[in-house]
Design a protein around this motif. Sequence first.
Motif, PDB file in Angstrom:
ATOM      1  N   LEU A 161      46.532  28.837  37.454  1.00 30.47           N
ATOM      2  CA  LEU A 161      46.746  30.131  38.087  1.00 30.47           C
ATOM      3  C   LEU A 161      47.555  31.013  37.151  1.00 30.47           C
ATOM      4  O   LEU A 161      48.500  30.534  36.495  1.00 30.47           O
ATOM      5  CB  LEU A 161      47.486  29.970  39.410  1.00 30.47           C
ATOM      6  N   ALA A 162      47.212  32.291  37.096  1.00 32.57           N
ATOM      7  CA  ALA A 162      47.930  33.208  36.210  1.00 32.57           C
ATOM      8  C   ALA A 162      47.944  34.601  36.801  1.00 32.57           C
ATOM      9  O   ALA A 162      47.037  34.992  37.538  1.00 32.57           O
ATOM     10  CB  ALA A 162      47.275  33.244  34.825  1.00 32.57           C
ATOM     11  N   SER A 163      49.007  35.339  36.465  1.00 35.45           N
ATOM     12  CA  SER A 163      49.080  36.760  36.809  1.00 35.45           C
ATOM     13  C   SER A 163      49.562  37.572  35.612  1.00 35.45           C
ATOM     14  O   SER A 163      49.869  38.751  35.745  1.00 35.45           O
ATOM     15  CB  SER A 163      50.021  36.981  37.998  1.00 35.45           C
ATOM     16  N   SER A 164      49.621  36.923  34.446  1.00 35.07           N
ATOM     17  CA  SER A 164      50.143  37.574  33.243  1.00 35.07           C
ATOM     18  C   SER A 164      49.333  37.155  32.032  1.00 35.07           C
ATOM     19  O   SER A 164      48.546  36.197  32.075  1.00 35.07           O
ATOM     20  CB  SER A 164      51.608  37.174  33.025  1.00 35.07           C
ATOM     21  N   THR A 165      49.558  37.845  30.923  1.00 32.76           N
ATOM     22  CA  THR A 165      48.885  37.473  29.682  1.00 32.76           C
ATOM     23  C   THR A 165      49.388  36.128  29.180  1.00 32.76           C
ATOM     24  O   THR A 165      48.621  35.365  28.568  1.00 32.76           O
ATOM     25  CB  THR A 165      49.094  38.545  28.604  1.00 32.76           C
ATOM     26  N   ALA A 166      50.660  35.808  29.419  1.00 34.28           N
ATOM     27  CA  ALA A 166      51.193  34.513  28.974  1.00 34.28           C
ATOM     28  C   ALA A 166      50.478  33.366  29.672  1.00 34.28           C
ATOM     29  O   ALA A 166      50.086  32.381  29.043  1.00 34.28           O
ATOM     30  CB  ALA A 166      52.695  34.449  29.227  1.00 34.28           C
ATOM     31  N   GLY A 167      50.307  33.480  30.995  1.00 39.56           N
ATOM     32  CA  GLY A 167      49.595  32.450  31.728  1.00 39.56           C
ATOM     33  C   GLY A 167      48.141  32.354  31.294  1.00 39.56           C
ATOM     34  O   GLY A 167      47.581  31.260  31.186  1.00 39.56           O
ATOM     35  N   ALA A 168      47.519  33.506  31.036  1.00 42.07           N
ATOM     36  CA  ALA A 168      46.133  33.514  30.590  1.00 42.07           C
ATOM     37  C   ALA A 168      45.995  32.851  29.225  1.00 42.07           C
ATOM     38  O   ALA A 168      45.039  32.107  28.977  1.00 42.07           O
ATOM     39  CB  ALA A 168      45.610  34.947  30.545  1.00 42.07           C
TER      40      ALA A 168
END
Length: 330
Positions: A161-168
């Motif tokens: 799960l991601a909501s940011s570029t770092a998570g992506a």
Amino acid sequence: MITVPTGALEVAMVQAGTRAADTLRDTTAFARGLEDLGYRRLWYAEHHHSPAIGAFPPVVLTAHAAASTSSIRLGSGGVLAPNHAPIMLAEQFGTLAALHEDRIDLGIGRGPGTFDESTARALRRGAGPATDDEYRDDVASTLRHLVDEVALGPLPEPWLLASSTAGASLAGELGLPIAFAHHIRPDNTLTALSRYREGFSPSRWCARPRVLICVETVCAGTEEEASWLAGPMDVVKAGLLQGRGDIPFPTPAQAAAHSFTAEETGALASFRAHQAHGAPESVARRLTDLVELTGADELMLVTPVHALADRLRSYELVERHVMAPAPRQP
């Protein structure tokens, strides 16, 4: 019409004037209703110490729903890695996958799952927020334990799960399918997905980039009814804009009487423009546009409205007017 598989995210809103136990019981009817409507997945989110959202562990709800249904995929959306020992997550979801073959998903996220700092520290056994390196190690360790120490047969399907570029970027690096929280950070969606696809490395879990987009969806017979049903969540969001996580989930009538500031009204309208609220025609247009814009392989709808019947009605209207019919089996 949208042609990609579509699922649902359960956030288990505790309705005003009811008990958390009532919400918990509703999750069974909700899972069965979605299965009957033909939805592909149902995920459960991890939350703690909120008057508006039930603190029901995703692994427990997944197990209960799997025993109460027969075909819909079930899992976490997500479990929050810094709150759990990686080997425990692997054992829990590995066991579920062995018991319910090809039906279990393990969606892993990062956030604390609460707006209360003392609760967050208790969940993390006194530790502060996880660093980027610690989070990466938690996710990688969970995946390693699944394969090396737990494997009881079929494995759960892992998602990041991601909501940011770092998570992506992390999802791409680890070669995991990504579930992007467009319902939380729509402003990040396109940049993050570009980062994910550019940095994707094939893995045993995923041969190519695979994108699921989660979008807030409230579908009703008319635009006015959809706005009425969405009102309670607007009150909760207005509280979050003020840094408050202690706002109960009101009834639609209570929400209609709520007074919003001009700043809140503008922020809510801006957010809503990226989601899918309205009559079936509006919802169909918004979801179709979102799939085309993002190249999503799947959609996941989150529908935080007050009553179980209204939630299921929203999903029924989407299934009837928005989703393309599933191909018939030969």
